[in-house]
Design a protein around this motif. Structure first.
Motif, PDB file in Angstrom:
ATOM      1  N   VAL A 187     -85.734 -28.805 -50.906  1.00  0.00           N
ATOM      2  CA  VAL A 187     -84.885 -27.755 -49.627  1.00  0.00           C
ATOM      3  C   VAL A 187     -83.750 -28.728 -49.178  1.00  0.00           C
ATOM      4  O   VAL A 187     -83.655 -29.777 -49.284  1.00  0.00           O
ATOM      5  N   SER A 188     -82.930 -27.879 -48.721  1.00  0.00           N
ATOM      6  CA  SER A 188     -81.615 -28.626 -48.107  1.00  0.00           C
ATOM      7  C   SER A 188     -82.129 -29.583 -46.818  1.00  0.00           C
ATOM      8  O   SER A 188     -83.086 -29.239 -46.269  1.00  0.00           O
ATOM      9  N   GLU A 206     -80.621 -29.323 -44.061  1.00  0.00           N
ATOM     10  CA  GLU A 206     -80.713 -28.454 -42.834  1.00  0.00           C
ATOM     11  C   GLU A 206     -81.949 -27.577 -42.733  1.00  0.00           C
ATOM     12  O   GLU A 206     -82.593 -27.357 -41.631  1.00  0.00           O
ATOM     13  N   THR A 207     -82.240 -27.188 -43.893  1.00  0.00           N
ATOM     14  CA  THR A 207     -83.630 -26.392 -43.786  1.00  0.00           C
ATOM     15  C   THR A 207     -84.816 -27.160 -43.315  1.00  0.00           C
ATOM     16  O   THR A 207     -85.619 -26.842 -42.686  1.00  0.00           O
ATOM     17  N   ALA A 230     -84.681 -27.497 -39.812  1.00  0.00           N
ATOM     18  CA  ALA A 230     -84.894 -26.272 -38.783  1.00  0.00           C
ATOM     19  C   ALA A 230     -86.244 -25.979 -39.011  1.00  0.00           C
ATOM     20  O   ALA A 230     -86.806 -25.189 -38.085  1.00  0.00           O
ATOM     21  N   GLU A 231     -87.125 -26.427 -40.003  1.00  0.00           N
ATOM     22  CA  GLU A 231     -88.559 -25.670 -40.235  1.00  0.00           C
ATOM     23  C   GLU A 231     -89.565 -26.521 -40.125  1.00  0.00           C
ATOM     24  O   GLU A 231     -90.658 -26.314 -39.924  1.00  0.00           O
ATOM     25  N   SER A 232     -89.269 -27.978 -40.091  1.00  0.00           N
ATOM     26  CA  SER A 232     -90.291 -28.798 -40.079  1.00  0.00           C
ATOM     27  C   SER A 232     -91.168 -29.160 -38.979  1.00  0.00           C
ATOM     28  O   SER A 232     -90.403 -29.279 -37.833  1.00  0.00           O
ATOM     29  N   LYS A 270     -86.295 -28.266 -35.421  1.00  0.00           N
ATOM     30  CA  LYS A 270     -87.117 -27.490 -34.667  1.00  0.00           C
ATOM     31  C   LYS A 270     -87.691 -27.960 -33.510  1.00  0.00           C
ATOM     32  O   LYS A 270     -87.975 -29.173 -33.251  1.00  0.00           O
ATOM     33  N   GLN A 288     -80.604 -29.990 -34.431  1.00  0.00           N
ATOM     34  CA  GLN A 288     -80.946 -29.013 -35.694  1.00  0.00           C
ATOM     35  C   GLN A 288     -82.171 -28.915 -35.822  1.00  0.00           C
ATOM     36  O   GLN A 288     -82.778 -28.074 -36.498  1.00  0.00           O
ATOM     37  N   ALA A 326     -86.935 -33.039 -48.441  1.00  0.00           N
ATOM     38  CA  ALA A 326     -85.474 -32.790 -48.364  1.00  0.00           C
ATOM     39  C   ALA A 326     -84.674 -33.433 -49.329  1.00  0.00           C
ATOM     40  O   ALA A 326     -84.909 -34.473 -49.834  1.00  0.00           O
ATOM     41  N   LEU A 380     -92.032 -29.980 -47.317  1.00  0.00           N
ATOM     42  CA  LEU A 380     -90.603 -29.792 -47.355  1.00  0.00           C
ATOM     43  C   LEU A 380     -89.951 -31.069 -47.729  1.00  0.00           C
ATOM     44  O   LEU A 380     -89.713 -31.935 -46.901  1.00  0.00           O
TER      45      LEU A 380
END
Length: 309
Positions: free
Chosen positions: A189-190, A192-193, A196-198, A224, A222, A176, A174
């Motif tokens: 990816v943004s 924020e994404t 949240a996902e890493s 994970k 924010q 960023a 991901l």
């Protein structure tokens, strides 16, 4: 030309500095140099080599012969670049010399965390295998990097080197986008994404006005829950108090921190005082393989040759 290395002890004593001497013609070395010693030691020098000694307007205004500052690093935060330009002093760093070293460092410690290496080494001493009733001693959880999502902030040469090794382990990337960017470029990816996902976040971005204390309590919130956090970039990118709280709460399952806001840190620094088992401090060593240091010296010598010519 006369070159002065103000903090030679930041480089391993086994590293040969003759390339710098050959390029400059003369090299004077000092182990460490305080602010008060700079003018006396650098007087008459056309070239200063410095790793972390700070050079500002006060020093540069009083060194009329100085023509070149060679930073024995990538970051140039210790040099007042506006003052250097004002006094017609060229400033050169060395980029990319530590890519392999930092990449190896990141994965060495990341693997140690996910494989629970410290616990197994300790267990081997306390509970010898020869005394076990089982053929194996899987007493602590071991996880795989395969399938984990790795968030990378800062995708220059170093970030790309990290990504290449991560893909070899079967990790999902991901990449960023910058936190202040309104547009997400293809393949990224943004911010924020990524948070949240890493499962793992590794910082490789420069220290700028927009990244200063970027990782504060709001940003950690924010992330994970249970993510591993790695900083081999710059200390001030992270709010250390916020990181302490994230570690204590379990929001961050483990932090591998190579850089702090002040180095060496004071004894009351939040990450020095905190007693949590899920923090690994590595004392700003990620850059420093012997091979990287030799490449660094060669890069400094090349900068001198190019500047003279």
């Amino acid at each position: 030309m006369k070159a002065v290395f103000l903090d030679r002890s930041t480089i391993d004593p086994s590293i040969d500095l003759s390339p710098i001497k050959l390029a400059a013609g003369e090299l004077v070395e000092f182990s460490l140099t305080s602010t008060e010693q700079i003018l006396d030691r650098a007087q008459g020098a056309e070239i200063i080599v410095t790793n972390k000694v700070i050079l500002g307007e006060n020093e540069l205004a009083k060194l009329p012969k100085l023509k070149l500052i060679c930073v024995a690093a990538t970051g140039m935060n210790n040099i007042d670049l506006k003052a250097a330009e004002k006094h017609n002093v060229c400033v050169k760093n060395v980029e990319g010399y530590s890519n392999h070293s930092v990449t190896q460092h990141v994965f060495s410690y990341l693997l140690s965390v996910v494989s629970n290496v410290p616990a197994y080494l300790k267990n081997d001493k306390q509970n010898p295998w020869s005394q076990s009733s089982k053929f194996c001693q899987i007493d602590f959880p071991v996880n795989e990097l395969f399938g984990m999502k790795l968030g990378i902030l800062g995708f220059g040469n170093l970030g790309q080197s990290i990504a290449k090794v991560a893909e070899a382990f079967g990790m999902q990337l991901l990449i960023a986008e910058r936190a202040d960017s309104e547009v997400v470029r293809p393949g990224r990816v943004s911010f924020e994404t990524m948070l949240a996902e890493s499962d793992v976040i590794s910082l490789h971005c420069p220290l700028t006005d927009s990244t200063l204390r970027l990782f504060d309590s709001d940003v950690f919130a924010q992330m994970k829950t249970g993510a591993i956090f790695i900083n081999t970039a710059r200390g001030p990118i992270v709010d250390s108090l916020a990181l302490v709280e994230a570690l204590k709460s379990g929001k961050v399952s483990h932090a591998i921190v190579d850089v702090l806001e002040q180095e060496p840190p004071s004894s009351d620094h939040p990450l020095i005082q905190v007693d949590v088992p899920n923090l690994t401090l590595t004392h700003h060593i990620a850059w420093g393989s012997l091979q990287a240091q030799r490449t660094l010296i060669a890069g400094i010598a090349e900068n001198i040759r190019n500047s003279i010519n």
